[in-house]
Scaffold this motif. Structure first.
Motif, PDB file in Angstrom:
ATOM      1  N   THR A  98     -26.207  13.399   7.867  1.00 39.07           N
ATOM      2  CA  THR A  98     -25.746  12.175   8.507  1.00 39.07           C
ATOM      3  C   THR A  98     -24.250  12.058   8.278  1.00 39.07           C
ATOM      4  OG1 THR A  98     -26.163  10.826   6.548  1.00 39.07           O
ATOM      5  CG2 THR A  98     -27.945  10.984   8.143  1.00 39.07           C
ATOM      6  N   SER A  99     -23.578  11.360   9.183  1.00 42.67           N
ATOM      7  CA  SER A  99     -22.142  11.160   9.010  1.00 42.67           C
ATOM      8  C   SER A  99     -21.777   9.732   9.364  1.00 42.67           C
ATOM      9  CB  SER A  99     -21.345  12.140   9.880  1.00 42.67           C
ATOM     10  OG  SER A  99     -21.478  11.806  11.246  1.00 42.67           O
ATOM     11  N   ARG A 100     -20.724   9.260   8.736  1.00 41.51           N
ATOM     12  CA  ARG A 100     -20.177   7.937   9.022  1.00 41.51           C
ATOM     13  C   ARG A 100     -18.666   8.029   8.990  1.00 41.51           C
ATOM     14  NH1 ARG A 100     -23.909   3.196   6.925  1.00 41.51           N
ATOM     15  NH2 ARG A 100     -25.867   4.282   7.092  1.00 41.51           N
ATOM     16  N   ALA A 101     -18.047   7.347   9.913  1.00 38.68           N
ATOM     17  CA  ALA A 101     -16.591   7.287   9.940  1.00 38.68           C
ATOM     18  C   ALA A 101     -16.160   5.910   9.447  1.00 38.68           C
ATOM     19  CB  ALA A 101     -16.085   7.534  11.354  1.00 38.68           C
ATOM     20  N   TYR A 102     -15.071   5.872   8.697  1.00 38.16           N
ATOM     21  CA  TYR A 102     -14.561   4.625   8.124  1.00 38.16           C
ATOM     22  C   TYR A 102     -13.085   4.471   8.456  1.00 38.16           C
ATOM     23  CZ  TYR A 102     -18.733   4.912   5.190  1.00 38.16           C
ATOM     24  OH  TYR A 102     -20.021   5.003   4.744  1.00 38.16           O
ATOM     25  N   HIS A 103     -12.648   3.242   8.625  1.00 34.80           N
ATOM     26  CA  HIS A 103     -11.226   2.928   8.730  1.00 34.80           C
ATOM     27  C   HIS A 103     -10.889   2.118   7.485  1.00 34.80           C
ATOM     28  CE1 HIS A 103      -7.724   0.676  10.767  1.00 34.80           C
ATOM     29  NE2 HIS A 103      -7.303   1.814  10.260  1.00 34.80           N
ATOM     30  N   LEU A 104     -10.111   2.703   6.588  1.00 34.94           N
ATOM     31  CA  LEU A 104      -9.793   2.084   5.305  1.00 34.94           C
ATOM     32  C   LEU A 104      -8.377   1.531   5.312  1.00 34.94           C
ATOM     33  CD1 LEU A 104     -11.255   4.959   3.158  1.00 34.94           C
ATOM     34  CD2 LEU A 104     -12.346   2.784   3.659  1.00 34.94           C
ATOM     35  N   THR A 105      -8.225   0.351   4.741  1.00 30.96           N
ATOM     36  CA  THR A 105      -6.921  -0.285   4.612  1.00 30.96           C
ATOM     37  C   THR A 105      -6.599  -0.427   3.138  1.00 30.96           C
ATOM     38  OG1 THR A 105      -7.301  -1.498   6.656  1.00 30.96           O
ATOM     39  CG2 THR A 105      -5.564  -2.325   5.236  1.00 30.96           C
ATOM     40  N   VAL A 106      -5.389  -0.052   2.756  1.00 33.11           N
ATOM     41  CA  VAL A 106      -4.970  -0.091   1.349  1.00 33.11           C
ATOM     42  C   VAL A 106      -3.617  -0.789   1.218  1.00 33.11           C
ATOM     43  CG1 VAL A 106      -6.284   1.974   0.709  1.00 33.11           C
ATOM     44  CG2 VAL A 106      -3.949   2.214   1.559  1.00 33.11           C
ATOM     45  N   ASP A 107      -3.192  -0.992   0.011  1.00 33.22           N
ATOM     46  CA  ASP A 107      -1.895  -1.611  -0.285  1.00 33.22           C
ATOM     47  C   ASP A 107      -1.734  -2.953   0.415  1.00 33.22           C
ATOM     48  OD1 ASP A 107      -1.142   0.497  -1.933  1.00 33.22           O
ATOM     49  OD2 ASP A 107      -0.187   1.596  -0.296  1.00 33.22           O
ATOM     50  N   ASP A 108      -2.741  -3.809   0.268  1.00 30.11           N
ATOM     51  CA  ASP A 108      -2.703  -5.150   0.876  1.00 30.11           C
ATOM     52  C   ASP A 108      -2.426  -5.104   2.378  1.00 30.11           C
ATOM     53  OD1 ASP A 108      -3.290  -6.505  -1.514  1.00 30.11           O
ATOM     54  OD2 ASP A 108      -1.174  -6.430  -2.105  1.00 30.11           O
ATOM     55  N   GLY A 109      -2.995  -4.103   3.071  1.00 33.92           N
ATOM     56  CA  GLY A 109      -2.868  -3.993   4.511  1.00 33.92           C
ATOM     57  C   GLY A 109      -1.641  -3.244   5.000  1.00 33.92           C
ATOM     58  N   ARG A 110      -0.825  -2.740   4.097  1.00 38.69           N
ATOM     59  CA  ARG A 110       0.391  -2.036   4.516  1.00 38.69           C
ATOM     60  C   ARG A 110       0.125  -0.617   5.002  1.00 38.69           C
ATOM     61  NH1 ARG A 110       2.208  -4.829  -0.129  1.00 38.69           N
ATOM     62  NH2 ARG A 110       1.825  -2.992  -1.391  1.00 38.69           N
ATOM     63  N   ASP A 111      -1.008  -0.057   4.657  1.00 37.64           N
ATOM     64  CA  ASP A 111      -1.320   1.306   5.065  1.00 37.64           C
ATOM     65  C   ASP A 111      -2.803   1.405   5.366  1.00 37.64           C
ATOM     66  OD1 ASP A 111      -0.900   3.958   5.661  1.00 37.64           O
ATOM     67  OD2 ASP A 111      -0.765   4.617   3.576  1.00 37.64           O
ATOM     68  N   SER A 112      -3.168   2.278   6.276  1.00 35.97           N
ATOM     69  CA  SER A 112      -4.581   2.491   6.576  1.00 35.97           C
ATOM     70  C   SER A 112      -4.785   3.939   6.997  1.00 35.97           C
ATOM     71  CB  SER A 112      -5.056   1.529   7.669  1.00 35.97           C
ATOM     72  OG  SER A 112      -4.447   1.835   8.892  1.00 35.97           O
ATOM     73  N   PHE A 113      -6.022   4.399   6.905  1.00 32.60           N
ATOM     74  CA  PHE A 113      -6.361   5.757   7.324  1.00 32.60           C
ATOM     75  C   PHE A 113      -7.833   5.806   7.666  1.00 32.60           C
ATOM     76  CE2 PHE A 113      -6.939   5.544   2.778  1.00 32.60           C
ATOM     77  CZ  PHE A 113      -8.098   6.260   2.540  1.00 32.60           C
ATOM     78  N   TYR A 114      -8.211   6.858   8.357  1.00 27.24           N
ATOM     79  CA  TYR A 114      -9.607   7.093   8.711  1.00 27.24           C
ATOM     80  C   TYR A 114     -10.208   8.092   7.744  1.00 27.24           C
ATOM     81  CZ  TYR A 114      -8.630   4.677  13.051  1.00 27.24           C
ATOM     82  OH  TYR A 114      -8.277   3.744  13.981  1.00 27.24           O
ATOM     83  N   ALA A 115     -11.494   7.922   7.444  1.00 28.44           N
ATOM     84  CA  ALA A 115     -12.190   8.837   6.548  1.00 28.44           C
ATOM     85  C   ALA A 115     -13.568   9.156   7.124  1.00 28.44           C
ATOM     86  CB  ALA A 115     -12.335   8.224   5.161  1.00 28.44           C
ATOM     87  N   LEU A 116     -14.096  10.282   6.732  1.00 26.59           N
ATOM     88  CA  LEU A 116     -15.402  10.744   7.183  1.00 26.59           C
ATOM     89  C   LEU A 116     -16.260  11.080   5.976  1.00 26.59           C
ATOM     90  CD1 LEU A 116     -17.288  11.900   9.448  1.00 26.59           C
ATOM     91  CD2 LEU A 116     -16.122  14.067   9.103  1.00 26.59           C
ATOM     92  N   SER A 117     -17.499  10.651   5.997  1.00 28.80           N
ATOM     93  CA  SER A 117     -18.460  10.982   4.957  1.00 28.80           C
ATOM     94  C   SER A 117     -19.619  11.733   5.606  1.00 28.80           C
ATOM     95  CB  SER A 117     -18.971   9.705   4.287  1.00 28.80           C
ATOM     96  OG  SER A 117     -20.036   9.988   3.420  1.00 28.80           O
ATOM     97  N   ILE A 118     -19.943  12.918   5.091  1.00 31.52           N
ATOM     98  CA  ILE A 118     -21.079  13.714   5.557  1.00 31.52           C
ATOM     99  C   ILE A 118     -22.037  13.839   4.384  1.00 31.52           C
ATOM    100  CG2 ILE A 118     -21.849  15.922   6.484  1.00 31.52           C
ATOM    101  CD1 ILE A 118     -19.002  16.294   7.578  1.00 31.52           C
ATOM    102  N   GLU A 119     -23.311  13.477   4.609  1.00 33.61           N
ATOM    103  CA  GLU A 119     -24.283  13.449   3.516  1.00 33.61           C
ATOM    104  C   GLU A 119     -25.608  14.063   3.935  1.00 33.61           C
ATOM    105  OE1 GLU A 119     -24.685   9.439   2.117  1.00 33.61           O
ATOM    106  OE2 GLU A 119     -22.543   9.079   2.314  1.00 33.61           O
TER     107      GLU A 119
END
Length: 57
Positions: free
Chosen positions: A15-36
């Motif tokens: 299974t896989s899930r894609a995430y949009h993560l926000t860090v540094d109080d919203g100053r930066d964000s990135f996409y991540a993928l989890s495969i399990e």
């Protein structure tokens, strides 16, 4: 001596899930993928890519 790895008995269901993560109080964000593998607690992979398995060919 290290333990022998488990040998799969058939094709693994992943299974896989894609995430949009926000860090540094919203100053930066990135996409991540989890495969399990749902039936194996130790079988997973995380990456900072933007594609999920369903979108890959």
């Amino acid at each position: 001596m290290s333990p022998e790895p488990a040998v799969p008995t058939g094709p693994a269901e992943l299974t896989s899930r894609a995430y949009h993560l926000t860090v540094d109080d919203g100053r930066d964000s990135f996409y991540a993928l989890s495969i399990e593998a749902p039936d194996a607690d130790g079988a997973w992979l995380a990456s900072d890519t933007v594609r999920s398995l369903e979108n890959m060919r």
